[in-house]
Enzyme design. Structure first.
Site, PDB file in Angstrom:
ATOM      1  N   GLU A 101       0.733  -1.179  -0.082  1.00  0.00           N
ATOM      2  CA  GLU A 101       0.068  -0.141  -0.121  1.00  0.00           C
ATOM      3  C   GLU A 101       0.905   1.372   0.059  1.00  0.00           C
ATOM      4  O   GLU A 101       1.830   1.242   0.533  1.00  0.00           O
ATOM      5  CB  GLU A 101      -1.060  -0.014   1.017  1.00  0.00           C
ATOM      6  CG  GLU A 101      -1.819  -1.268   1.050  1.00  0.00           C
ATOM      7  CD  GLU A 101      -3.080  -1.164   2.271  1.00  0.00           C
ATOM      8  OE1 GLU A 101      -4.031  -1.679   2.137  1.00  0.00           O
ATOM      9  OE2 GLU A 101      -2.562  -0.809   3.203  1.00  0.00           O
ATOM     10  N   CYS A 126       6.102  -7.086   6.834  1.00  0.00           N
ATOM     11  CA  CYS A 126       6.885  -6.704   7.787  1.00  0.00           C
ATOM     12  C   CYS A 126       7.640  -7.466   8.649  1.00  0.00           C
ATOM     13  O   CYS A 126       6.775  -8.325   9.524  1.00  0.00           O
ATOM     14  CB  CYS A 126       6.517  -5.495   8.273  1.00  0.00           C
ATOM     15  SG  CYS A 126       7.922  -4.405   9.426  1.00  0.00           S
ATOM     16  N   CYS A 133       0.851  -2.613  15.393  1.00  0.00           N
ATOM     17  CA  CYS A 133       0.788  -2.321  13.996  1.00  0.00           C
ATOM     18  C   CYS A 133       0.323  -3.413  12.988  1.00  0.00           C
ATOM     19  O   CYS A 133       0.438  -4.572  13.262  1.00  0.00           O
ATOM     20  CB  CYS A 133       2.309  -2.043  13.546  1.00  0.00           C
ATOM     21  SG  CYS A 133       2.518  -1.392  12.001  1.00  0.00           S
ATOM     22  N   GLY A 171       6.936  -2.157   6.108  1.00  0.00           N
ATOM     23  CA  GLY A 171       8.212  -2.747   5.964  1.00  0.00           C
ATOM     24  C   GLY A 171       9.222  -2.002   6.958  1.00  0.00           C
ATOM     25  O   GLY A 171       8.822  -0.824   7.317  1.00  0.00           O
ATOM     26  N   GLU A 172      10.339  -2.345   7.177  1.00  0.00           N
ATOM     27  CA  GLU A 172      11.375  -1.994   7.849  1.00  0.00           C
ATOM     28  C   GLU A 172      12.425  -1.375   6.924  1.00  0.00           C
ATOM     29  O   GLU A 172      13.324  -2.031   6.502  1.00  0.00           O
ATOM     30  CB  GLU A 172      11.731  -2.848   9.064  1.00  0.00           C
ATOM     31  CG  GLU A 172      13.215  -2.538   9.554  1.00  0.00           C
ATOM     32  CD  GLU A 172      13.006  -1.007  10.067  1.00  0.00           C
ATOM     33  OE1 GLU A 172      12.237  -0.610  10.654  1.00  0.00           O
ATOM     34  OE2 GLU A 172      14.262  -0.385   9.628  1.00  0.00           O
ATOM     35  N   SER A 224      11.702   4.779  15.754  1.00  0.00           N
ATOM     36  CA  SER A 224      10.588   4.614  16.505  1.00  0.00           C
ATOM     37  C   SER A 224      11.211   3.948  17.901  1.00  0.00           C
ATOM     38  O   SER A 224      11.540   2.964  18.126  1.00  0.00           O
ATOM     39  CB  SER A 224       9.753   3.297  15.861  1.00  0.00           C
ATOM     40  OG  SER A 224       9.302   3.923  14.618  1.00  0.00           O
ATOM     41  N   HIS A 226       9.163   4.792  21.267  1.00  0.00           N
ATOM     42  CA  HIS A 226       7.882   4.097  21.724  1.00  0.00           C
ATOM     43  C   HIS A 226       8.014   4.200  23.196  1.00  0.00           C
ATOM     44  O   HIS A 226       6.765   4.004  23.984  1.00  0.00           O
ATOM     45  CB  HIS A 226       7.469   2.894  21.001  1.00  0.00           C
ATOM     46  CG  HIS A 226       7.224   3.086  19.526  1.00  0.00           C
ATOM     47  ND1 HIS A 226       6.796   4.362  18.946  1.00  0.00           N
ATOM     48  CD2 HIS A 226       7.467   2.185  18.581  1.00  0.00           C
ATOM     49  CE1 HIS A 226       6.605   4.140  17.786  1.00  0.00           C
ATOM     50  NE2 HIS A 226       7.162   2.663  17.291  1.00  0.00           N
ATOM     51  N   ASN A 300      -3.125   4.892  16.355  1.00  0.00           N
ATOM     52  CA  ASN A 300      -4.472   4.645  15.439  1.00  0.00           C
ATOM     53  C   ASN A 300      -4.800   3.288  15.478  1.00  0.00           C
ATOM     54  O   ASN A 300      -4.218   2.291  15.340  1.00  0.00           O
ATOM     55  CB  ASN A 300      -4.123   4.868  13.980  1.00  0.00           C
ATOM     56  CG  ASN A 300      -3.500   6.209  13.828  1.00  0.00           C
ATOM     57  OD1 ASN A 300      -4.041   7.277  14.282  1.00  0.00           O
ATOM     58  ND2 ASN A 300      -2.238   6.365  13.272  1.00  0.00           N
ATOM     59  N   CYS A 343      -0.723   5.691  10.039  1.00  0.00           N
ATOM     60  CA  CYS A 343       0.181   5.125  10.573  1.00  0.00           C
ATOM     61  C   CYS A 343      -0.133   3.646  11.138  1.00  0.00           C
ATOM     62  O   CYS A 343      -0.972   3.722  12.087  1.00  0.00           O
ATOM     63  CB  CYS A 343       1.038   5.954  11.720  1.00  0.00           C
ATOM     64  SG  CYS A 343       1.802   7.413  11.000  1.00  0.00           S
TER      65      CYS A 343
HETATM   66  N1  SAH Z   1       8.749   0.089  10.290  1.00  0.00           N
HETATM   67  C1  SAH Z   1       9.074   1.507  10.196  1.00  0.00           C
HETATM   68  C2  SAH Z   1       7.944   2.359   9.684  1.00  0.00           C
HETATM   69  C3  SAH Z   1       6.734   2.117  10.357  1.00  0.00           C
HETATM   70  S1  SAH Z   1       5.308   3.428  10.256  1.00  0.00           S
HETATM   71  C4  SAH Z   1       9.082   1.713  11.757  1.00  0.00           C
HETATM   72  O1  SAH Z   1       8.922   0.897  12.803  1.00  0.00           O
HETATM   73  O2  SAH Z   1       9.741   3.100  12.090  1.00  0.00           O
HETATM   74  C5  SAH Z   1       5.561   4.781  11.264  1.00  0.00           C
HETATM   75  C6  SAH Z   1       5.335   4.871  12.518  1.00  0.00           C
HETATM   76  O3  SAH Z   1       3.943   4.471  12.772  1.00  0.00           O
HETATM   77  C7  SAH Z   1       6.249   4.037  13.316  1.00  0.00           C
HETATM   78  O4  SAH Z   1       6.744   4.865  14.514  1.00  0.00           O
HETATM   79  C8  SAH Z   1       5.334   3.115  13.987  1.00  0.00           C
HETATM   80  O5  SAH Z   1       5.745   2.496  15.070  1.00  0.00           O
HETATM   81  C9  SAH Z   1       4.013   3.731  14.060  1.00  0.00           C
HETATM   82  N2  SAH Z   1       2.783   2.997  14.137  1.00  0.00           N
HETATM   83  C10 SAH Z   1       2.734   1.678  13.957  1.00  0.00           C
HETATM   84  N3  SAH Z   1       1.475   1.431  14.381  1.00  0.00           N
HETATM   85  C11 SAH Z   1       0.770   2.398  14.606  1.00  0.00           C
HETATM   86  C12 SAH Z   1      -0.506   2.542  15.060  1.00  0.00           C
HETATM   87  N4  SAH Z   1      -1.357   1.589  14.974  1.00  0.00           N
HETATM   88  N5  SAH Z   1      -0.817   3.878  15.364  1.00  0.00           N
HETATM   89  C13 SAH Z   1       0.090   4.949  15.467  1.00  0.00           C
HETATM   90  N6  SAH Z   1       1.334   4.641  15.163  1.00  0.00           N
HETATM   91  C14 SAH Z   1       1.673   3.684  14.726  1.00  0.00           C
END
Ligand code: SAH
Length: 357
Positions: A101, A126, A133, A171-172, A224, A226, A300, A343
């Site tokens: 996507e 991923c 996620c 993906g990462e 990320s 967290h 989200n 996200c």
């Molecule tokens: N794989 C990469 C890109 C992820 S998307 C990474 O982990 O950084 C970008 C951001 O959205 C990341 O910080 C990820 O942790 C966050 N993310 C993933 N799921 C989410 C959700 N359900 N709600 C809000 N942010 C989320």
């Protein structure tokens, strides 16, 4: 299937064009029409002679991917489900097509002269499997090739001008670094995407961050994080289990020194899990003395998880704690939430949606 336009090395496609009766420079013209103008068929490329367009359409497919589905969110974000052919030439590869996507996010303000932000994917599925996620729920299928990363920009450009990119789709990215660097270099000049207009988000594997920093990465890095707590990070970012948070931060410092571009630390705010005042204070302690921004992302919702979305008040409280500790905190209320385009919500999905009225 014959190799598509962006699959060719620039010098090789120039020769191929000459063989086909065209001129070398017309390869560049075709790339500019595709990526810079979003023309998704040769027919519409009036900058190329008619005969050549007809020949190219049979000899050099413009794209390897097709758009399978378009889902609009009420705020104007548009999610594209793209399909790439199976990579049958590599041994053991899956023979099913790969789907990812890509999200086109127009500027907030109506009538803005700015272009959209495009969010691109780097892998099919991923390997990181963060519990909050959707993208990791089915595991990793394969890396995207450089031209497959670049083609996402073409599909998005067909929806409108682009002025920023975030590599935050499925993906990462740092686990597919070479293809990412090559993909970005294919699109950079056509879309005028300088280093400050592209942000790559990663869980921050220290040796990958260092390698990226040494490879002329023309992008900004977001890591990320967290949580400030090791045990909780091992749970929230399972692929990083056992990697000390301090090592991640040290790699971020090296990135800053090598590139001169500050790292943004992303922090998904999960109500009742990592959004307490104590978390904010411990995070500030971890980042003390570093030039870094914290980007807070209120969770989200996704189907398979029971994490909670924080209230605006608790987000403001967390941000306030960080600011009092002299950190820069920004909040990303994601766009595209009702279209499952925000996200963490990207996956291979077959839900459909109509364009906004
Ligand atoms: N794989 C990469 C890109 C992820 S998307 C990474 O982990 O950084 C970008 C951001 O959205 C990341 O910080 C990820 O942790 C966050 N993310 C993933 N799921 C989410 C959700 N359900 N709600 C809000 N942010 C989320």
């Amino acid at each position: 299937m014959k190799p598509s336009l962006l699959q060719w090395e620039p010098a090789a496609i120039e020769r191929r064009l000459e063989e086909l009766g065209g001129r070398a420079f017309q390869a560049r013209v075709a790339r500019a029409e595709l990526l810079g103008r979003g023309k998704l068929d040769y027919e519409g490329m009036s900058a190329l002679p008619k005969d050549l367009r007809r020949t190219l359409a049979t000899e050099v497919p413009l794209l390897s991917s097709i758009e399978k589905l378009r889902t609009w969110s009420s705020d104007g974000a548009c999610k594209l489900l793209l399909e790439f052919p199976a990579q049958s030439q590599s041994p053991g590869a899956r023979t099913v097509p790969a789907q990812v996507e890509t999200v086109f996010i127009p500027p907030h303000e109506r009538g803005s002269t700015k272009g959209a932000t495009v969010c691109v994917s780097t892998q099919v599925g991923c390997p990181v499997a963060c519990p909050f996620c959707a993208s990791g729920k089915a595991g990793l299928q394969r890396n995207l090739a450089a031209h497959e990363i670049a083609e996402q920009f073409a599909h998005a450009r067909a929806l409108g001008p682009i002025s920023r990119a975030v590599v935050m789709g499925i993906g990462e990215p740092l686990l597919n670094l070479d293809n990412l660097l090559a993909g970005l270099s294919l699109v950079r000049s056509e879309l005028d995407l300088g280093a400050r207009k592209v942000t790559v988000s990663s869980v921050g594997f220290p040796e990958r961050v260092r390698r990226a920093a040494q490879n002329d990465p023309r992008f900004q890095l977001a890591i990320s994080l967290h949580t400030p707590d090791q045990e909780q990070r091992d749970f929230l970012v399972p692929a990083m289990r056992g990697v000390p948070i301090e090592d991640v931060l040290a790699a971020g410092d090296e990135w800053f020194h090598a590139t001169g571009r500050e790292v943004t630390y992303e922090y998904v705010l999960l109500a009742g899990t990592n959004d307490s005042e104590g978390h904010a204070l411990r995070l500030a302690e971890r980042l003390r003395g570093r030039r870094a921004t914290v980007n807070l992302i209120p969770y989200n919702p996704i189907e398979e998880s029971t994490f909670g979305r924080p209230t605006p008040e608790s987000v403001a409280r967390f941000a306030g704690c960080l600011e009092r500790a002299k950190l820069v905190a920004t909040v990303r209320w994601s766009r595209g939430v009702d279209g499952q385009a925000a996200c963490g919500q990207l996956r291979v999905s077959n839900a459909s949606g109509a364009p906004p009225a």
